[in-house]
Every structure is written in structure tokens, then in C-alpha cells.
Design an enzyme around this catalytic site. Sequence first.
Site, PDB file in Angstrom:
ATOM      1  N   CYS A  94      24.005  39.592  26.832  1.00 20.13           N
ATOM      2  CA  CYS A  94      23.200  39.099  25.711  1.00 20.13           C
ATOM      3  C   CYS A  94      22.062  38.221  26.218  1.00 20.13           C
ATOM      4  O   CYS A  94      22.120  37.673  27.310  1.00 20.13           O
ATOM      5  CB  CYS A  94      24.063  38.340  24.708  1.00 20.13           C
ATOM      6  N   CYS A  95      21.018  38.139  25.392  1.00 21.85           N
ATOM      7  CA  CYS A  95      19.878  37.257  25.629  1.00 21.85           C
ATOM      8  C   CYS A  95      19.364  36.832  24.264  1.00 21.85           C
ATOM      9  O   CYS A  95      20.098  36.898  23.283  1.00 21.85           O
ATOM     10  CB  CYS A  95      18.807  37.965  26.465  1.00 21.85           C
ATOM     11  N   ALA A  96      18.137  36.424  24.165  1.00 22.61           N
ATOM     12  CA  ALA A  96      17.604  35.949  22.884  1.00 22.61           C
ATOM     13  C   ALA A  96      17.401  37.087  21.884  1.00 22.61           C
ATOM     14  O   ALA A  96      17.760  36.969  20.722  1.00 22.61           O
ATOM     15  CB  ALA A  96      16.299  35.193  23.097  1.00 22.61           C
ATOM     16  N   LEU A 123      20.924  36.993  20.542  1.00 21.05           N
ATOM     17  CA  LEU A 123      21.437  35.849  19.788  1.00 21.05           C
ATOM     18  C   LEU A 123      20.790  35.727  18.412  1.00 21.05           C
ATOM     19  O   LEU A 123      21.397  35.172  17.495  1.00 21.05           O
ATOM     20  CB  LEU A 123      21.258  34.557  20.581  1.00 21.05           C
TER      21      LEU A 123
END
Length: 138
Positions: A94-96, A123
Site C-alpha cells: 500500500c501507499c497513498a 490509503l
Amino acid sequence: MEFLQQNWYWAALAAASGAWLLFDLARSQGDKSQLSPVEATLLINREDAQLIDVREQGEFAGGHIPNARHIPLAELERRSGELEKFKDRPIILCCATGNRSAAALATLKKAGFEKIFNLRGGLAEWEKAGQPLSRKRK
């Protein structure tokens, strides 16, 4: 019928947006590596998936998924050995927004990982789905 004639542009907009939604749904069905927040939660709970957050330190400190392991994208290739012990478990990246984690997915595929997934929308989607965030340091 008179309503449609007088408001044809709204009908056209509704048809176009419906077509786009169907197209997006069909496109996402073909890529099994993309997980929604709900699918990610199920994988974590049912198969003990390991979550890897590939954002930078400041972003991670501002809030992350509980129990996520932090390995910034720039360090992933060098630190992929840390993930060897999770090779038999699913790994969710996951990342932004889902873009950096998609790049991370390609990196780990090259390193021989098979059960790897990307949190679609990152996210941003996780929070929108009402899922929890942690600010604890790991």
C-alpha cells in the site's frame, strides 16, 4: 419521453457515466492483484496477509494501516530479503493512492514473490472505506 427530449444532455451524461462504471468494473475484474479495502481486510484476517507500506517515513508517521511493516519504495529492492519469511503468505502493498505500491508489486514479482497484491486506491480508499489508521511507531 418529453422529459428526455428536454433534458437529453442529462440522459447522455447518465448513459456515459454508466458506461464508464461498467468499463471500470470489467477492467478491474481481469486484474486479480488489485484489492479493495474490504478484500484486503478479509485477506489479512483469513490468511494472515502481511501488509507493506511503501510510502516515505513522514507519510507513514502521519498514519498507517495497523500492523503494517514500513519499507519505503526506494529501499524495497535492497530490503526485499526481509520479506523472504513471508513468501508463503499473501503480501499486500500500500501507499497513498496505489501508484507507488503498483511499482512495488512489479519489483517483488521480479524478486520471485507470487502472492502479492496492491491495495487499490491506497490509503485514500482505505480511509474512505472507514478502515482504521494507526499513528504508533513500529
